[in-house]
Design a protein around this motif. Structure first.
Motif, PDB file in Angstrom:
ATOM      1  N   UNK A   1      70.869  73.677   8.192  1.00  0.00           N
ATOM      2  CA  UNK A   1      70.421  74.899   7.420  1.00  0.00           C
ATOM      3  C   UNK A   1      69.386  76.022   8.454  1.00  0.00           C
ATOM      4  N   UNK A   2      68.783  75.185   9.237  1.00  0.00           N
ATOM      5  CA  UNK A   2      67.891  75.993   9.986  1.00  0.00           C
ATOM      6  C   UNK A   2      68.537  76.826  11.301  1.00  0.00           C
ATOM      7  N   UNK A   3      69.618  76.536  11.440  1.00  0.00           N
ATOM      8  CA  UNK A   3      70.405  77.221  12.598  1.00  0.00           C
ATOM      9  C   UNK A   3      70.598  78.529  12.358  1.00  0.00           C
ATOM     10  N   UNK A   4      70.375  79.495  13.415  1.00  0.00           N
ATOM     11  CA  UNK A   4      70.659  81.007  13.320  1.00  0.00           C
ATOM     12  C   UNK A   4      70.015  81.506  12.106  1.00  0.00           C
ATOM     13  N   UNK A   5      68.702  81.265  11.791  1.00  0.00           N
ATOM     14  CA  UNK A   5      68.054  82.066  10.497  1.00  0.00           C
ATOM     15  C   UNK A   5      66.560  81.811  10.938  1.00  0.00           C
ATOM     16  N   UNK A   6      65.827  82.301  10.032  1.00  0.00           N
ATOM     17  CA  UNK A   6      64.270  82.302  10.122  1.00  0.00           C
ATOM     18  C   UNK A   6      63.714  80.711   9.420  1.00  0.00           C
ATOM     19  N   UNK A   7      62.593  80.498  10.028  1.00  0.00           N
ATOM     20  CA  UNK A   7      62.041  79.083   9.265  1.00  0.00           C
ATOM     21  C   UNK A   7      61.944  79.196   7.509  1.00  0.00           C
ATOM     22  N   UNK A   8      61.572  80.630   7.313  1.00  0.00           N
ATOM     23  CA  UNK A   8      61.349  80.850   5.734  1.00  0.00           C
ATOM     24  C   UNK A   8      62.617  80.618   5.056  1.00  0.00           C
ATOM     25  N   UNK A   9      63.697  81.348   5.673  1.00  0.00           N
ATOM     26  CA  UNK A   9      65.092  81.480   5.242  1.00  0.00           C
ATOM     27  C   UNK A   9      65.727  80.126   5.108  1.00  0.00           C
ATOM     28  N   UNK A  10      65.575  79.139   6.019  1.00  0.00           N
ATOM     29  CA  UNK A  10      65.930  77.636   6.121  1.00  0.00           C
ATOM     30  C   UNK A  10      65.299  76.886   5.107  1.00  0.00           C
ATOM     31  N   UNK A  11      63.856  77.007   4.884  1.00  0.00           N
ATOM     32  CA  UNK A  11      63.292  76.457   3.727  1.00  0.00           C
ATOM     33  C   UNK A  11      63.732  76.767   2.317  1.00  0.00           C
ATOM     34  N   UNK A  12      64.170  78.230   2.147  1.00  0.00           N
ATOM     35  CA  UNK A  12      64.605  78.542   0.988  1.00  0.00           C
ATOM     36  C   UNK A  12      65.875  78.064   0.640  1.00  0.00           C
ATOM     37  N   UNK A  13      66.565  77.988   1.700  1.00  0.00           N
ATOM     38  CA  UNK A  13      68.099  77.398   1.593  1.00  0.00           C
ATOM     39  C   UNK A  13      67.872  75.889   0.972  1.00  0.00           C
ATOM     40  N   UNK A  14      67.087  75.183   1.817  1.00  0.00           N
ATOM     41  CA  UNK A  14      67.040  73.760   1.568  1.00  0.00           C
ATOM     42  C   UNK A  14      66.696  73.447   0.153  1.00  0.00           C
ATOM     43  N   UNK A  15      65.468  74.313  -0.332  1.00  0.00           N
ATOM     44  CA  UNK A  15      64.949  73.999  -1.757  1.00  0.00           C
ATOM     45  C   UNK A  15      65.885  74.580  -2.767  1.00  0.00           C
ATOM     46  N   UNK A  16      66.892  75.633  -2.469  1.00  0.00           N
ATOM     47  CA  UNK A  16      67.817  76.074  -3.402  1.00  0.00           C
ATOM     48  C   UNK A  16      69.015  75.085  -3.346  1.00  0.00           C
ATOM     49  N   UNK A  17      69.094  74.232  -2.310  1.00  0.00           N
ATOM     50  CA  UNK A  17      70.091  73.239  -2.567  1.00  0.00           C
ATOM     51  C   UNK A  17      69.774  72.293  -3.388  1.00  0.00           C
TER      52      UNK A  17
END
Length: 308
Positions: free
Chosen positions: A125-141
């Motif tokens: 999820x961290x690929x090709x995005x910011x650290x903040x966005x990848x963390x949000x994506x993981x928590x959302x998942x």
């Protein structure tokens, strides 16, 4: 097929490829046979035998220079291994097994104390995005699907919606689903804790069976979540090591990964890697396009290594 039909088909293919062929995405060499680079060349056989950099002394010097400027990067502190966790003696093998089995449950985290599968998905999820966005994506998942069994059973469109804030939702959802499907088919359960007790080279071989896991993803899992001595090469690491002459000018990222893992002493890999990533975000000279993502902290301590 008419010329107009061919043009329409090409346009459609190009549009479809925009998400799956991002220029910075962790991918394998693109050739007719899609051959993989050997993740662990035969022992003693150097990829570039006539290219003797970096030396062990250079590695120590660069680590010390970067550490003097940045300190150890706080963002990686949770992954820094301690002596007690680095190895497990035969006397506590039972305790380790209990911990590994417990790790199959869904922790909801993505740090060093989380399950191996949590760590792998967080890297994807961290690929090709910011650290903040990848963390949000993981928590959302994890909020939408409390367990990995829930993720496996979910329709792809719902999984994509859950991780959309991290970008490349279609590609990442497909890779996650494929990993879970492969685990269930080959291991009988959705769990990757068995990797903890395997040596590094066997882990690399094992992970080759999962589609979409390139060398950088595997190396990040090894270094951060499995506490192994490995050296991932992301865009920051590749750019800086190339500019200071640590890799041959013709080397691509995959070959740079193999070369640097052969040359950098194991005990320096973790600190150097984290420092290169952080330095690439702060240093005007070492940032992509000389446009740092974060405020510069001072003159570049690697000025004596740069070619120009």
């Amino acid at each position: 097929m008419t010329r107009r039909g061919r043009t329409k088909k090409m346009t459609k293919n190009n549009q479809r490829g925009c998400e799956t062929r991002h220029p910075q995405e962790d991918h394998l060499p693109d050739n007719a046979k899609r051959r993989r680079l050997d993740p662990h060349p035969s022992s003693g056989r150097l990829l570039y035998p006539d290219f003797e950099r970096p030396t062990a002394q250079e590695c120590r010097d660069v680590r010390d220079r970067l550490m003097a400027l940045h300190g150890f990067p706080q963002e990686f502190e949770e992954y820094r291994r301690n002596a007690d966790a680095a190895t497990h003696s035969s006397e506590d093998s039972g305790a380790v097994q209990v911990k590994s089995e417990a790790g199959c449950s869904d922790s909801g985290g993505n740090g060093v104390g989380s399950s191996v599968l949590d760590g792998l998905v967080s890297i994807l999820l961290s690929q090709n995005t910011t650290d903040a966005n990848s963390r949000r994506a993981f928590l959302s998942l994890k909020s939408a699907f409390p367990t990995w069994d829930d993720v496996h059973a979910a329709e792809s469109k719902f999984l994509e919606n859950a991780i959309r804030c991290g970008g490349l939702a279609h590609t990442k959802a497909h890779r996650i689903k494929n990993i879970l499907k492969t685990l269930l088919e080959k291991k009988g359960k959705i769990c990757m804790e068995y990797l903890r007790d395997m040596p590094t080279e066997k882990i690399k071989t094992e992970l080759h069976q999962f589609k979409g896991l390139g060398p950088k993803t595997v190396a990040c899992l090894l270094m951060f979540h499995l506490q192994k001595d490995d050296f991932p090469v992301d865009t920051h690491v590749f750019r800086i090591t190339k500019s200071i002459g640590w890799i041959p000018p013709s080397a691509n990222r995959e070959k740079a990964y193999l070369h640097l893992n052969q040359r950098i002493p194991d005990n320096l890999k973790f600190d150097l890697n984290c420092l290169f990533v952080t330095h690439g975000k702060h240093c005007q000279r070492c940032a992509s396009g000389r446009q740092p993502q974060r405020a510069p902290l001072g003159p570049c301590p690697l000025s004596g290594y740069h070619a120009g």
